[in-house]
Design an enzyme around this catalytic site. Structure first.
Site, PDB file in Angstrom:
ATOM      1  N   THR A  49       5.021   1.821  19.127  1.00 48.15           N
ATOM      2  CA  THR A  49       4.088   0.738  18.836  1.00 48.15           C
ATOM      3  C   THR A  49       3.826   0.629  17.342  1.00 48.15           C
ATOM      4  O   THR A  49       3.465  -0.440  16.842  1.00 48.15           O
ATOM      5  CB  THR A  49       2.772   0.947  19.607  1.00 48.15           C
ATOM      6  OG1 THR A  49       3.083   1.084  21.003  1.00 48.15           O
ATOM      7  CG2 THR A  49       1.814  -0.211  19.428  1.00 48.15           C
ATOM      8  N   TYR A 137       8.178  12.573  24.943  1.00 45.61           N
ATOM      9  CA  TYR A 137       7.983  11.160  25.301  1.00 45.61           C
ATOM     10  C   TYR A 137       9.162  10.751  26.175  1.00 45.61           C
ATOM     11  O   TYR A 137      10.286  10.619  25.696  1.00 45.61           O
ATOM     12  CB  TYR A 137       7.898  10.320  24.036  1.00 45.61           C
ATOM     13  CG  TYR A 137       7.647   8.843  24.235  1.00 45.61           C
ATOM     14  CD1 TYR A 137       7.177   8.322  25.439  1.00 45.61           C
ATOM     15  CD2 TYR A 137       7.853   7.956  23.184  1.00 45.61           C
ATOM     16  CE1 TYR A 137       6.950   6.970  25.599  1.00 45.61           C
ATOM     17  CE2 TYR A 137       7.626   6.592  23.329  1.00 45.61           C
ATOM     18  CZ  TYR A 137       7.173   6.108  24.529  1.00 45.61           C
ATOM     19  OH  TYR A 137       6.942   4.758  24.688  1.00 45.61           O
ATOM     20  N   LYS A 165       4.244  12.493  27.374  1.00 48.03           N
ATOM     21  CA  LYS A 165       3.820  11.093  27.485  1.00 48.03           C
ATOM     22  C   LYS A 165       4.801  10.444  28.445  1.00 48.03           C
ATOM     23  O   LYS A 165       5.989  10.299  28.145  1.00 48.03           O
ATOM     24  CB  LYS A 165       3.856  10.386  26.134  1.00 48.03           C
ATOM     25  CG  LYS A 165       3.503   8.895  26.236  1.00 48.03           C
ATOM     26  CD  LYS A 165       3.686   8.163  24.916  1.00 48.03           C
ATOM     27  CE  LYS A 165       3.457   6.667  25.091  1.00 48.03           C
ATOM     28  NZ  LYS A 165       3.712   5.903  23.842  1.00 48.03           N
ATOM     29  N   VAL A 205      -2.021   7.641  26.454  1.00 49.56           N
ATOM     30  CA  VAL A 205      -1.515   7.214  25.146  1.00 49.56           C
ATOM     31  C   VAL A 205      -1.338   5.711  25.283  1.00 49.56           C
ATOM     32  O   VAL A 205      -0.364   5.227  25.833  1.00 49.56           O
ATOM     33  CB  VAL A 205      -0.193   7.897  24.771  1.00 49.56           C
ATOM     34  CG1 VAL A 205       0.253   7.425  23.387  1.00 49.56           C
ATOM     35  CG2 VAL A 205      -0.329   9.413  24.791  1.00 49.56           C
TER      36      VAL A 205
END
Length: 280
Positions: A49, A137, A165, A205
Site C-alpha cells: 500500500t 506476508y 500477515k 494490517v
C-alpha cells in the site's frame, strides 16, 4: 507477547506524495499524527500500500527513519523489506534496522515463483540478517505463489519469524497453522477483518485503517471482550468505506483519495503504473 513486537491495530500506510512524485514530508507529518490519534499502534512503512515497488532503496530507508522519528515510540514501525531478490531484501532489512524499524514485513518472493524450499531459504536468509522480529506476508494474488502450511510451520521454528500477515483468505488453513504453531496471524484482507479476529487472529494490517483506525481499534476490542454483537455492528458500519477503498479501484489509490478528500494528506498523488483516482 506478539502485541509488544508488532502491535494489534496495524495500518498499511500509504506513502504521501507530491504531484511531481516526490515523497511529501507535510503529508507524512499529517498522516502519522492522524494514525496515532486514531488508535493505530503499528505502522507498516513501505509495504504494498506504500507503493513499495516504486520506492528506491534510499527512499525506503528514509521513510523508515522519518516515520520512526515522528512516531517517537508511540507505535511500532514495521518496515516492508520484501523483494524477489534475496540479496536486495537482506540489504533493505539491514537498512531498515539501522533506520529505527521495530520489525520487518517480508512478502513471499513474487514473480520468480520459487519452490517452497526456495521460499524457506529466502525468508530464513532475511530473518538471519538482523535481530528484528519478522512478520511474513502471504499474498498469493500478488506474489503468484502461496506459502504452503508446511512452509509456514517450518519457518515458525525460526526464533525471529513470529507472525503472518495473511492475505490468502483461507480461514480454515489459518486456524490450522495457528493451532500447530506459535505464529500470530494478522488479517491482511479488510473485508474479512471480523472473521479473522473471531478465529483467533492477533490483529489487523489494514488499508482502510489509514482512514478509520479508530473503528478498527473498536472492532478488535469488541472481539477481545467477547462482544460479538458490537463487533458485527462495527464491521457493518465499515462496509461502505471498505467497499469504496478496496472494491472501487485499488487500495493505495483509493486510500489516498479519501485521505486527501478529508484533508489528512495534501495530495492523492501516486506513482506510475498506478494512476490517481479520477473520482472521489
Amino acid at each position: 507477547m506478539t502485541d509488544l513486537l508488532f502491535g494489534t491495530n496495524l495500518v498499511a500506510m500509504v506513502t504521501p506524495m507530491e504531484p511531481d512524485g516526490s515523497v511529501s514530508r507535510p503529508g507524512l507529518d499529517g498522516l502519522v499524527d492522524h494514525l496515532l490519534a486514531t488508535g493505530c499502534d503499528g505502522i507498516v512503512v513501505g509495504g504494498t500500500t506504500g507503493e513499495s515497488p516504486t520506492l528506491t532503496d534510499t527512499e525506503s530507508a528514509d521513510l523508515v527513519r522519518t516515520v520512526s522519528r515522528l512516531v517517537g515510540g508511540r507505535a511500532k514501525v514495521i518496515a516492508g523489506v520484501g523483494t524477489n531478490n534475496t540479496a536486495t531484501s537482506i540489504e533493505r532489512a539491514r537498512e531498515a534496522s539501522s533506520a529505527g524499524a521495530d520489525a520487518l514485513l517480508l512478502v513471499c518472493p513474487y514473480y520468480s515463483r520459487p519452490t517452497q524450499a526456495g521460499v524457506i531459504a529466502h525468508c530464513t536468509a532475511v530473518a538471519d540478517a538482523t535481530e528484528l522480529p519478522v512478520m511474513l506476508y502471504d499474498v498469493p494474488a500478488r506474489a503468484g505463489i502461496a506459502m504452503e502450511p508446511s512452509t509456514l510451520l517450518e519457518l515458525a521454528c525460526h526464533p525471529r519469524i513470529r507472525a503472518v500477515k495473511d492475505a490468502k483468505g483461507d480461514l480454515f488453513e489459518a486456524m490450522s497453522v495457528m493451532a500447530r504453531s506459535p505464529l500470530a496471524y494478522y488479517c491482511g484482507i479488510d473485508e474479512l477483518n471480523l472473521p479473522y479476529l473471531a478465529c483467533g487472529a492477533a490483529g489487523l494490517v489494514s488499508v482502510v485503517g489509514n482512514v478509520a483506525a479508530d473503528r478498527n481499534a473498536a472492532l478488535i476490542q469488541a472481539v477481545r471482550d467477547g462482544d460479538l454483537k458490537s463487533a458485527q455492528v462495527i464491521q457493518s458500519e465499515l462496509i461502505p468505506l471498505t467497499e469504496r477503498i478496496m472494491r472501487t479501484s485499488q487500495g493505495a489509490i483509493m486510500a489516498k483519495a479519501v485521505l486527501a478528500e478529508r484533508g489528512i494528506i495534501p495530495h492523492a498523488s501516486v506513482r506510475l503504473p498506478l494512476l490517481e483516482a479520477a473520482f472521489a
